[in-house]
Write a protein that holds these residues in place. Structure first.
Motif, PDB file in Angstrom:
ATOM      1  N   GLY A  53       0.804  -1.137   0.043  1.00  0.00           N
ATOM      2  CA  GLY A  53      -0.035  -0.063   0.067  1.00  0.00           C
ATOM      3  C   GLY A  53       0.673   1.305   0.091  1.00  0.00           C
ATOM      4  O   GLY A  53       0.365   2.252  -0.820  1.00  0.00           O
ATOM      5  N   VAL A  54       2.082   1.166   0.604  1.00  0.00           N
ATOM      6  CA  VAL A  54       2.865   2.395   0.749  1.00  0.00           C
ATOM      7  C   VAL A  54       3.657   2.619  -0.524  1.00  0.00           C
ATOM      8  O   VAL A  54       3.800   3.548  -0.912  1.00  0.00           O
ATOM      9  N   ALA A  55       4.011   1.496  -1.155  1.00  0.00           N
ATOM     10  CA  ALA A  55       4.532   1.573  -2.339  1.00  0.00           C
ATOM     11  C   ALA A  55       3.918   2.087  -3.498  1.00  0.00           C
ATOM     12  O   ALA A  55       4.044   2.906  -4.266  1.00  0.00           O
ATOM     13  N   ALA A  56       2.446   1.504  -3.640  1.00  0.00           N
ATOM     14  CA  ALA A  56       1.486   2.010  -4.443  1.00  0.00           C
ATOM     15  C   ALA A  56       0.987   3.412  -4.161  1.00  0.00           C
ATOM     16  O   ALA A  56       0.937   4.160  -5.268  1.00  0.00           O
ATOM     17  N   GLY A  57       0.917   3.836  -3.149  1.00  0.00           N
ATOM     18  CA  GLY A  57       0.759   5.360  -2.908  1.00  0.00           C
ATOM     19  C   GLY A  57       1.638   6.190  -3.114  1.00  0.00           C
ATOM     20  O   GLY A  57       1.614   7.336  -3.920  1.00  0.00           O
ATOM     21  N   GLY A  58       2.956   5.860  -2.935  1.00  0.00           N
ATOM     22  CA  GLY A  58       4.248   6.630  -3.503  1.00  0.00           C
ATOM     23  C   GLY A  58       4.371   6.508  -4.997  1.00  0.00           C
ATOM     24  O   GLY A  58       4.564   7.633  -5.539  1.00  0.00           O
ATOM     25  N   ALA A  59       3.978   5.271  -5.626  1.00  0.00           N
ATOM     26  CA  ALA A  59       3.935   5.414  -7.106  1.00  0.00           C
ATOM     27  C   ALA A  59       2.818   6.341  -7.706  1.00  0.00           C
ATOM     28  O   ALA A  59       3.027   7.106  -8.657  1.00  0.00           O
ATOM     29  N   LEU A  60       1.659   6.250  -6.878  1.00  0.00           N
ATOM     30  CA  LEU A  60       0.308   7.307  -7.503  1.00  0.00           C
ATOM     31  C   LEU A  60       0.957   8.603  -7.259  1.00  0.00           C
ATOM     32  O   LEU A  60       0.713   9.554  -8.539  1.00  0.00           O
ATOM     33  N   LEU A  61       1.733   9.226  -6.182  1.00  0.00           N
ATOM     34  CA  LEU A  61       2.214  10.327  -6.215  1.00  0.00           C
ATOM     35  C   LEU A  61       3.039  10.698  -7.080  1.00  0.00           C
ATOM     36  O   LEU A  61       3.137  11.932  -7.611  1.00  0.00           O
ATOM     37  N   LEU A  62       3.920   9.834  -7.579  1.00  0.00           N
ATOM     38  CA  LEU A  62       5.301  10.069  -8.522  1.00  0.00           C
ATOM     39  C   LEU A  62       4.215  10.129  -9.825  1.00  0.00           C
ATOM     40  O   LEU A  62       4.655  11.112 -10.629  1.00  0.00           O
ATOM     41  N   LEU A  63       3.320   9.245 -10.075  1.00  0.00           N
ATOM     42  CA  LEU A  63       2.547   9.618 -11.193  1.00  0.00           C
ATOM     43  C   LEU A  63       1.948  10.903 -11.658  1.00  0.00           C
ATOM     44  O   LEU A  63       2.112  11.439 -12.813  1.00  0.00           O
ATOM     45  N   VAL A  64       1.294  11.361 -10.270  1.00  0.00           N
ATOM     46  CA  VAL A  64       0.401  12.466 -10.514  1.00  0.00           C
ATOM     47  C   VAL A  64       1.425  13.581 -10.884  1.00  0.00           C
ATOM     48  O   VAL A  64       0.999  14.557 -11.550  1.00  0.00           O
ATOM     49  N   GLN A  65       2.502  13.699 -10.110  1.00  0.00           N
ATOM     50  CA  GLN A  65       3.657  14.625 -10.597  1.00  0.00           C
ATOM     51  C   GLN A  65       4.255  14.761 -12.048  1.00  0.00           C
ATOM     52  O   GLN A  65       4.664  15.584 -12.488  1.00  0.00           O
ATOM     53  N   VAL A  66       4.510  13.482 -12.666  1.00  0.00           N
ATOM     54  CA  VAL A  66       4.984  13.197 -13.760  1.00  0.00           C
ATOM     55  C   VAL A  66       3.955  13.541 -15.137  1.00  0.00           C
ATOM     56  O   VAL A  66       4.363  14.235 -16.039  1.00  0.00           O
ATOM     57  N   ILE A  67       2.667  13.553 -14.728  1.00  0.00           N
ATOM     58  CA  ILE A  67       1.610  13.647 -15.705  1.00  0.00           C
ATOM     59  C   ILE A  67       1.753  15.067 -16.058  1.00  0.00           C
ATOM     60  O   ILE A  67       1.544  15.791 -15.297  1.00  0.00           O
ATOM     61  N   PRO A  68       1.786  15.464 -17.499  1.00  0.00           N
ATOM     62  CA  PRO A  68       2.000  16.942 -17.765  1.00  0.00           C
ATOM     63  C   PRO A  68       0.565  17.391 -17.825  1.00  0.00           C
ATOM     64  O   PRO A  68      -0.460  16.798 -17.990  1.00  0.00           O
ATOM     65  N   ARG A  69       0.571  18.852 -17.038  1.00  0.00           N
ATOM     66  CA  ARG A  69      -0.728  19.388 -16.951  1.00  0.00           C
ATOM     67  C   ARG A  69      -0.603  20.823 -17.710  1.00  0.00           C
ATOM     68  O   ARG A  69       0.549  21.238 -17.767  1.00  0.00           O
ATOM     69  N   LYS A  70      -1.618  21.390 -18.076  1.00  0.00           N
ATOM     70  CA  LYS A  70      -1.851  22.504 -19.002  1.00  0.00           C
ATOM     71  C   LYS A  70      -1.105  23.620 -17.812  1.00  0.00           C
ATOM     72  O   LYS A  70      -1.592  23.938 -16.925  1.00  0.00           O
ATOM     73  N   PRO A  71      -0.209  24.532 -18.500  1.00  0.00           N
ATOM     74  CA  PRO A  71       0.388  25.544 -17.458  1.00  0.00           C
ATOM     75  C   PRO A  71      -0.812  26.556 -17.157  1.00  0.00           C
ATOM     76  O   PRO A  71      -1.558  26.831 -18.034  1.00  0.00           O
ATOM     77  N   VAL A  72      -0.577  27.240 -16.042  1.00  0.00           N
ATOM     78  CA  VAL A  72      -1.699  28.191 -15.405  1.00  0.00           C
ATOM     79  C   VAL A  72      -1.200  29.370 -16.283  1.00  0.00           C
ATOM     80  O   VAL A  72      -2.049  30.281 -16.506  1.00  0.00           O
ATOM     81  N   ARG A  73       0.260  29.925 -16.462  1.00  0.00           N
ATOM     82  CA  ARG A  73       0.505  31.344 -17.380  1.00  0.00           C
ATOM     83  C   ARG A  73       1.135  30.729 -18.686  1.00  0.00           C
ATOM     84  O   ARG A  73       1.624  29.476 -19.070  1.00  0.00           O
ATOM     85  N   LEU A  74       0.974  31.816 -19.610  1.00  0.00           N
ATOM     86  CA  LEU A  74       1.587  31.627 -20.528  1.00  0.00           C
ATOM     87  C   LEU A  74       2.838  32.769 -21.091  1.00  0.00           C
ATOM     88  O   LEU A  74       2.648  33.698 -20.697  1.00  0.00           O
ATOM     89  N   LEU A  75       3.734  32.028 -21.769  1.00  0.00           N
ATOM     90  CA  LEU A  75       4.965  33.020 -21.601  1.00  0.00           C
ATOM     91  C   LEU A  75       5.056  33.919 -23.159  1.00  0.00           C
ATOM     92  O   LEU A  75       4.531  33.353 -23.909  1.00  0.00           O
ATOM     93  N   LEU A  76       5.354  35.292 -23.087  1.00  0.00           N
ATOM     94  CA  LEU A  76       4.999  36.252 -24.190  1.00  0.00           C
ATOM     95  C   LEU A  76       6.700  35.990 -24.716  1.00  0.00           C
ATOM     96  O   LEU A  76       7.713  36.325 -23.898  1.00  0.00           O
ATOM     97  N   ARG A  77       6.817  36.364 -25.953  1.00  0.00           N
ATOM     98  CA  ARG A  77       8.152  36.256 -26.738  1.00  0.00           C
ATOM     99  C   ARG A  77       8.896  37.197 -27.061  1.00  0.00           C
ATOM    100  O   ARG A  77      10.040  37.441 -27.013  1.00  0.00           O
ATOM    101  N   SER A  78       7.948  38.326 -27.134  1.00  0.00           N
ATOM    102  CA  SER A  78       8.921  39.577 -27.872  1.00  0.00           C
ATOM    103  C   SER A  78       8.452  40.872 -27.489  1.00  0.00           C
ATOM    104  O   SER A  78       7.213  40.829 -26.777  1.00  0.00           O
ATOM    105  N   GLY A  79       9.195  41.886 -27.918  1.00  0.00           N
ATOM    106  CA  GLY A  79       8.347  43.316 -27.477  1.00  0.00           C
ATOM    107  C   GLY A  79       8.437  43.634 -26.301  1.00  0.00           C
ATOM    108  O   GLY A  79       9.478  43.222 -25.585  1.00  0.00           O
ATOM    109  N   ALA A  80       7.647  44.750 -25.703  1.00  0.00           N
ATOM    110  CA  ALA A  80       7.805  45.119 -24.654  1.00  0.00           C
ATOM    111  C   ALA A  80       7.605  44.232 -23.502  1.00  0.00           C
ATOM    112  O   ALA A  80       8.277  44.218 -22.311  1.00  0.00           O
TER     113      ALA A  80
END
Length: 190
Positions: A57-84
């Motif tokens: 159970g501890v190993a499965a919980g750790g693997a689940l937490l690791l998987l949740v952190q590895v799965i890519p999520r959409k970023p909250v912010r968008l980066l601007l590239r040029s100009g001011a």
């Protein structure tokens, strides 16, 4: 998830610190008496089923937490590239509100909303009565695209629009929208 995990580990660390201090001072423990721990641990063997289930159970919980952190999520912010604004970030929700505001400013649109995803912006708009869906959709797409062009995003976003038309009364017995609103009266605050 990281916040909950961090709070759990911090709470366990505080309890472990208090228990350790009580052990050093020779005082009785607060959470679990030491005699219960000693009795339980001395009766366990490495090949016991209970130990295997807890370890699994501890190993499965750790693997689940690791998987949740590895799965890519959409970023909250968008980066601007040029100009001011080069190197600064733009809030995804703020950009969605800006696009919805610009679309709602059109004369053909009565209300709108926009959601900014990973690769596209989804705009939903309700058209005023009598506006054709194709013309309204073209106007909505144009307004949303021009709102996005104001920001030089590193990842360009594609715009999709879904428009809903408001139907006009078609049968002779139906009252126009203005008359229905006048009959029902003003909205009351509750």
């Amino acid at each position: 998830m990281a916040l909950l995990l961090g709070l759990g580990v911090a709470g366990a660390a505080v309890i472990a610190g208090i228990e350790t201090m009580l052990l050093v001072l020779g005082e009785p423990s607060l959470v679990v008496p030491r005699s219960d721990w000693a009795r339980t641990l001395s009766s366990l063997r490495w090949n016991d089923t209970a130990l295997a289930v807890v370890a699994g159970g501890v190993a499965a919980g750790g693997a689940l937490l690791l998987l949740v952190q590895v799965i890519p999520r959409k970023p909250v912010r968008l980066l601007l590239r040029s100009g001011a604004h080069a190197g600064t970030w733009l809030s995804r929700k703020g950009l969605g509100r800006k696009v919805a505001y610009d679309v709602a400013a059109l004369a053909q649109v009565s209300r709108s909303s926009a959601r900014v995803g990973r690769r596209r912006v989804r705009v939903q708009a309700r058209l005023e009565p009598g506006i054709e869906a194709a013309a309204g959709k073209a106007a909505v797409l144009g307004a949303a695209t021009s709102a996005l062009e104001q920001w030089p995003l590193v990842v360009p976003l594609r715009v999709t629009a879904r428009v809903r038309t408001t139907r006009l009364p078609t049968t002779p017995g139906e009252r126009p929208l203005e008359q229905r609103a006048a009959i029902s009266g003003p909205a009351r605050a509750s």
